[in-house]
Design a protein around this motif. Structure first.
Motif, short mmCIF file in Angstrom:
data_model
loop_
_atom_site.label_atom_id
_atom_site.label_comp_id
_atom_site.label_asym_id
_atom_site.label_seq_id
_atom_site.Cartn_x
_atom_site.Cartn_y
_atom_site.Cartn_z
N PHE A 180 0.82 -1.21 0.00
CA PHE A 180 0.00 0.00 0.00
C PHE A 180 0.86 1.27 0.00
CE2 PHE A 180 -2.55 -3.16 2.46
CZ PHE A 180 -3.45 -3.43 1.44
N SER A 181 2.16 1.14 -0.21
CA SER A 181 3.05 2.29 -0.13
C SER A 181 2.92 3.17 -1.37
CB SER A 181 4.50 1.84 0.03
OG SER A 181 4.90 1.13 -1.13
N PHE A 182 3.35 4.43 -1.25
CA PHE A 182 3.37 5.34 -2.39
C PHE A 182 4.46 6.37 -2.14
CE2 PHE A 182 2.02 9.19 -4.70
CZ PHE A 182 1.94 8.66 -5.98
N ILE A 183 5.39 6.49 -3.09
CA ILE A 183 6.49 7.44 -2.98
C ILE A 183 6.43 8.38 -4.17
CG2 ILE A 183 9.00 7.71 -2.94
CD1 ILE A 183 9.15 4.91 -1.69
N TYR A 184 6.51 9.68 -3.91
CA TYR A 184 6.43 10.68 -4.98
C TYR A 184 7.51 11.72 -4.75
CZ TYR A 184 4.21 13.51 -8.62
OH TYR A 184 3.95 14.19 -9.78
N LYS A 185 8.57 11.65 -5.57
CA LYS A 185 9.71 12.54 -5.36
C LYS A 185 10.11 13.24 -6.66
CE LYS A 185 11.79 9.97 -1.51
NZ LYS A 185 13.04 9.33 -1.00
N SER A 186 10.95 14.27 -6.49
CA SER A 186 11.48 15.01 -7.62
C SER A 186 13.00 14.94 -7.59
CB SER A 186 11.04 16.48 -7.56
OG SER A 186 11.71 17.25 -8.55
N LYS A 187 13.63 15.00 -8.77
CA LYS A 187 15.10 15.01 -8.81
C LYS A 187 15.65 16.41 -8.56
CE LYS A 187 15.19 15.44 -13.88
NZ LYS A 187 15.58 14.74 -15.13
N TYR A 188 14.75 17.40 -8.52
CA TYR A 188 15.17 18.77 -8.26
C TYR A 188 15.05 19.09 -6.76
CZ TYR A 188 14.60 19.16 -13.30
OH TYR A 188 14.70 18.95 -14.65
N LYS A 189 16.01 19.81 -6.25
CA LYS A 189 15.96 20.23 -4.86
C LYS A 189 15.19 21.55 -4.78
CE LYS A 189 20.29 17.99 -3.52
NZ LYS A 189 21.66 18.18 -2.96
N LEU A 190 13.95 21.46 -4.33
CA LEU A 190 13.07 22.62 -4.35
C LEU A 190 13.18 23.46 -3.08
CD1 LEU A 190 9.92 20.92 -5.91
CD2 LEU A 190 11.71 22.23 -7.05
N SER A 191 13.94 22.98 -2.09
CA SER A 191 14.19 23.73 -0.85
C SER A 191 12.90 24.22 -0.21
CB SER A 191 15.11 24.93 -1.13
OG SER A 191 16.32 24.50 -1.68
N ALA A 192 11.91 23.36 -0.18
CA ALA A 192 10.62 23.75 0.40
C ALA A 192 10.46 23.17 1.80
CB ALA A 192 9.49 23.27 -0.49
N LYS A 193 9.98 24.01 2.71
CA LYS A 193 9.63 23.54 4.04
C LYS A 193 8.13 23.35 4.09
CE LYS A 193 13.51 25.77 6.41
NZ LYS A 193 13.92 26.74 7.47
N PHE A 194 7.72 22.09 4.06
CA PHE A 194 6.30 21.80 3.95
C PHE A 194 5.61 21.89 5.30
CE2 PHE A 194 8.26 19.44 0.42
CZ PHE A 194 7.52 19.95 -0.63
N LYS A 195 4.37 22.41 5.26
CA LYS A 195 3.53 22.39 6.44
C LYS A 195 3.08 20.96 6.70
CE LYS A 195 3.47 26.92 6.67
NZ LYS A 195 4.22 27.65 7.72
N ASP A 196 3.01 20.57 7.99
CA ASP A 196 2.53 19.21 8.26
C ASP A 196 1.02 19.16 8.06
OD1 ASP A 196 1.26 20.14 10.63
OD2 ASP A 196 3.03 19.70 11.82
N TYR A 197 0.48 17.95 8.01
CA TYR A 197 -0.93 17.79 7.70
C TYR A 197 -1.82 18.46 8.72
CZ TYR A 197 0.38 14.51 4.04
OH TYR A 197 0.90 13.95 2.90
N SER A 198 -1.43 18.46 9.97
CA SER A 198 -2.25 19.07 11.02
C SER A 198 -2.43 20.56 10.77
CB SER A 198 -1.60 18.84 12.40
OG SER A 198 -1.62 17.48 12.74
N TYR A 199 -1.38 21.21 10.31
CA TYR A 199 -1.45 22.65 10.07
C TYR A 199 -2.50 22.96 9.00
CZ TYR A 199 -0.10 27.36 8.61
OH TYR A 199 -0.12 28.69 8.27
N GLY A 200 -2.40 22.29 7.85
CA GLY A 200 -3.35 22.54 6.76
C GLY A 200 -4.77 22.20 7.13
#
Length: 305
Positions: free
Chosen positions: A274-294
């Motif tokens: 049931f796993s799912f991995i979604y990545k980019s080869k570019y370093k986007l330097s993004a600090k993502f909000k955790d799910y609780s925040y959104g």
């Protein structure tokens, strides 16, 4: 010295992602939106149906520096009628790019695609993964990507394609489908109906990106990338649908002082992975909000309504 604002032309900018991008850019750019949807305040709006025969003169005099193309039927409507889906999702793009005047001053064409061009793959480690769409929605977006590659080879205009994962967050413009995405749907049902309905067994993982994170990534990259570039845009981690529901329930129980129920409609499944991995080869330097925040921001929005 007075500096003239660059022009951003949005095609289909009245939707969820487009309206958030316009809200971000309208202060520093001359933003024009071509759409059949609701008008957006404090910008120029042009009402035009690009899926039918239209007068290109209504927009080819604009001579934009950037075009953001977001026009598309949603996933559900795309599956209903292939001819109509091709008309809206694909042919409208071709109609715009066949006009030389529109391309005259263009620096970059920005297209919003989808992770669904990869089909049912569960491990996407970079943009080099082979595409294999399994639905009309993914197919028509991939056709647009291929056509944009042709445009790049022919005209050498910069092309950026964002293959976006599942976005969520409070809408700027309320529409019929504003709450169709999984997280938005869970929050609204928890807030209004005291229940969360999982339409599957909930074990598959998906990648979700909070709308503010998506806007920030686009803002940082659309001027800097040159050539023909494709970017996978998702969050730092994938999460199961069931775990999303549990986060929504925990926040709802605390805020609403209720015991929100989770209903799982299907308990039948055949796959063990049931796993799912979604990545980019570019370093986007993004600090993502955790799910609780959104999710908390979504509850804040509903509380104000």
């Amino acid at each position: 010295m007075y500096s003239k604002k660059e022009i951003i032309l949005f095609i289909g900018g009245s939707g969820f992602i487009g309206s958030h991008l316009i809200n971000k850019f309208k202060q520093n750019y001359n933003v024009i939106n071509v759409s059949l949807g609701s008008k957006i305040k404090n910008i120029k709006n042009i009402k035009l149906d690009l899926s039918k025969n239209f007068d290109i003169k209504k927009i080819n005099k604009i001579k934009p520096d950037y075009i953001f193309f977001l026009l598309s039927l949603n996933h559900t409507d795309s599956e209903k009628n292939l001819k109509n889906s091709l008309n809206v999702n694909f042919h409208s793009l071709c109609s715009i790019l066949q006009d030389k005047k529109i391309l005259m001053n263009l620096k970059t064409f920005i297209y919003f695609s989808t992770a669904q061009v990869y089909g049912n793959k569960q491990m996407i480690l970079s943009e080099d993964e082979k595409t294999s769409p399994k639905n009309v929605y993914g197919l028509t977006h991939l056709l647009c990507e291929k056509y944009l590659k042709y445009i790049y080879n022919k005209n050498k205009k910069n092309i950026i394609i964002y293959r976006v994962a599942n976005s969520y967050g409070a809408p700027i413009l309320e529409r019929k489908n504003s709450w169709d995405s999984v997280i938005n749907d869970f929050v609204k049902n928890a807030h209004h109906a005291n229940e969360i309905i999982i339409k599957s067994h909930g074990l598959f993982k998906r990648n979700f990106i909070y709308i503010d994170d998506l806007v920030r990534i686009v803002d940082r990259t659309f001027r800097s990338f040159k050539g023909y570039k494709i970017l996978n845009v998702g969050s730092f981690e994938s999460i199961s649908i069931k775990n999303v529901a549990n986060i929504v329930k925990r926040i709802a129980d605390f805020r609403l002082k209720k015991n929100v129920k989770i209903k799982i409609l299907s308990k039948n499944y055949s796959k063990n992975n049931f796993s799912f991995i979604y990545k980019s080869k570019y370093k986007l330097s993004a600090k993502f909000k955790d799910y609780s925040y959104g999710i908390k921001k979504l509850f804040d929005y509903l509380d104000r309504k």
